[in-house]
Design a protein around this motif. Structure first.
Motif, PDB file in Angstrom:
ATOM      1  N   GLY A 114       0.997  -1.282  -4.811  1.00 21.39           N
ATOM      2  CA  GLY A 114       1.834  -2.015  -3.924  1.00 21.39           C
ATOM      3  C   GLY A 114       3.238  -2.392  -4.708  1.00 21.39           C
ATOM      4  O   GLY A 114       4.209  -2.141  -3.623  1.00 21.39           O
TER       5      GLY A 114
ATOM      6  N   LYS B 295       5.399   0.835  -3.908  1.00 19.96           N
ATOM      7  CA  LYS B 295       6.098   0.793  -2.667  1.00 19.96           C
ATOM      8  C   LYS B 295       7.637   0.145  -2.412  1.00 19.96           C
ATOM      9  O   LYS B 295       8.392   0.862  -1.785  1.00 19.96           O
TER      10      LYS B 295
ATOM     11  N   LYS C 281      11.036   1.952  -1.885  1.00 20.80           N
ATOM     12  CA  LYS C 281      11.963   1.689  -0.543  1.00 20.80           C
ATOM     13  C   LYS C 281      13.157   1.558  -0.976  1.00 20.80           C
ATOM     14  O   LYS C 281      14.277   1.931  -0.222  1.00 20.80           O
TER      15      LYS C 281
ATOM     16  N   TYR D 105      -3.735   2.892  -0.158  1.00 17.66           N
ATOM     17  CA  TYR D 105      -3.228   1.634  -0.837  1.00 17.66           C
ATOM     18  C   TYR D 105      -1.651   2.147  -1.298  1.00 17.66           C
ATOM     19  O   TYR D 105      -0.897   1.532  -2.000  1.00 17.66           O
ATOM     20  N   GLY D 106      -0.979   3.050  -0.534  1.00 15.61           N
ATOM     21  CA  GLY D 106       0.243   3.357  -0.745  1.00 15.61           C
ATOM     22  C   GLY D 106       0.761   4.711  -1.305  1.00 15.61           C
ATOM     23  O   GLY D 106       2.026   4.708  -0.938  1.00 15.61           O
TER      24      GLY D 106
ATOM     25  N   ASP E  52       1.603   8.310  -1.337  1.00 11.37           N
ATOM     26  CA  ASP E  52       2.368   9.452  -0.577  1.00 11.37           C
ATOM     27  C   ASP E  52       1.650  10.665  -0.835  1.00 11.37           C
ATOM     28  O   ASP E  52       1.530  11.312  -0.289  1.00 11.37           O
TER      29      ASP E  52
ATOM     30  N   LYS F 119      -1.451  -5.976  -4.324  1.00 15.65           N
ATOM     31  CA  LYS F 119      -1.807  -4.937  -3.597  1.00 15.65           C
ATOM     32  C   LYS F 119      -1.481  -4.792  -2.341  1.00 15.65           C
ATOM     33  O   LYS F 119      -1.316  -6.014  -1.676  1.00 15.65           O
ATOM     34  N   ILE F 120      -1.150  -3.770  -1.520  1.00 14.97           N
ATOM     35  CA  ILE F 120      -0.894  -4.026  -0.035  1.00 14.97           C
ATOM     36  C   ILE F 120      -2.175  -3.982   0.698  1.00 14.97           C
ATOM     37  O   ILE F 120      -3.234  -3.513   0.119  1.00 14.97           O
TER      38      ILE F 120
END
Length: 348
Positions: free
Chosen positions: A29, A32, A36, A61-62, A64, A182-183
């Motif tokens: 999370g 990310k 960005k 959970y993010g 890639d 966490k996302i």
């Protein structure tokens, strides 16, 4: 070292018994957010044996991309093969940032890997952000941009230090569980999965595991609790925690405590909140008989609602509390418990 070669935010995705630890999702999370700001991507490094099937969880959970290091030598955590695996990934893929959870495993692994790849490591970070270094421009010194600024308590929690690693890569940090969020999982998300195995040659540095004995926890993990009723030295005695336990029972919550309570032998360390205990984020946190030392506040200040009960009107805990009651906890807490019981009974 050519710093321009190092790209991406990487996370060590800790797994135990083929189950990904919650700290890995928390770090993803934060990764990310960092990625960005740097216009880059997030890669999870998954190390173990027969663990490729866990990659999709990391994607949700993010992550890639997931780099999988799968080998029988990695079935159970041992310092030497795991350090070899993670250091080899760093040397091969050259991440700009490498995040590791400050768990028992991460605290053993992180420093060894940072030494092998000749970079620094900031331990037990509470804040990670991208910014300039030095923080304020200094005449005659170049101010570097897009640096990982790693903030952690220092000198026993009496001050806060922001640390950077401007001239080496990767920039490495360990982060305590519960600090980052966490996302919400992205159902059906897929990551690019790449298998990498640097090869393992057991030698006299490889510890032989003779037996694994797992303890059975008799208490709820306070990091998972939605309501915490936490007591400090002001509670007065271990017997007096009974009134906190009664309040927690009515609310469906869990009892926790400050370091002073653990040091006094009143409660086990598993229940300790704070810099040297656990970081918690419950919906409601009751701080009862807790003065509010910075070491304790560091472990609970992200709670949604903080209710403080203390006889000292000048106690620092009131500075972070959403609601505060000044008075004798021995009178206030039982009355609060009875009022809640009556309210609950009236709604049934």
């Amino acid at each position: 070292m050519n710093l321009e070669e190092y790209k991406g935010v990487y996370v060590f995705a800790q797994q135990v018994d083929n189950e990904i630890s919650s700290i890995a999702f928390e770090l993803l999370g934060k990764a990310k957010d960092l990625a960005k700001d740097l216009s880059t991507d997030v890669t999870a490094v998954l190390i173990g044996s027969d663990i490729k099937g866990l990659a999709d969880q990391l994607a949700e959970y993010g992550a890639d991309k997931v780099i999988v290091v799968d080998d029988p030598e990695l079935k159970n955590y041992r310092t030497e093969p795991y350090a070899h695996a993670l250091a080899s990934v760093i040397n091969q893929y050259k991440p700009e940032i490498m995040l590791v959870g400050a768990t028992a495993i991460g605290r053993d692994l992180g420093p060894r890997v940072s030494a092998r790849v000749a970079t620094g490591l900031t331990a037990d970070c509470t804040v990670l952000e991208i910014g300039d270094f030095p923080l304020q421009a200094v005449p005659g010194q170049e101010q570097l941009h897009n640096q990982l600024l790693m903030t952690r308590p220092a000198f026993g929690g009496n001050t806060i230090a922001t640390i950077a690693c401007p001239y080496n890569r990767p920039q490495m940090a360990t982060v305590r569980a519960g600090v980052m969020q966490k996302i919400d999982p992205i159902k059906g998300a897929k990551a690019v999965v790449e298998e990498f195995n640097p090869g393992f040659t057991p030698d006299n540095k490889y510890v032989e595991i003779l037996d694994i004995v797992k303890s059975v926890a008799e208490t709820v993990d306070i990091m998972d609790a939605k309501i915490l009723v936490s007591g400090g030295r002001g509670v007065g005695s271990p017997e007096n925690f009974k009134i906190l336990e009664e309040l927690a029972e009515v609310l469906g919550g869990t009892v926790s405590c400050s370091r002073a309570v653990v040091d006094s032998g009143w409660k086990p360390k598993d229940l300790q909140v704070g810099q040297t205990g656990k970081t918690v984020r419950p919906n409601v946190y009751f701080a009862i008989g807790i003065s509010g030392a910075i070491q304790h506040v560091a472990g609970m200040e992200e709670s949604d609602i903080i209710v403080a009960i203390n006889k000292d009107a000048d106690a620092p805990i009131f500075d972070v509390a959403d609601y505060g009651v000044v008075g004798d906890l021995n009178k206030i807490v039982p009355k609060l418990t009875e009022a809640l019981k009556a309210e609950i009974a009236a709604t049934k």
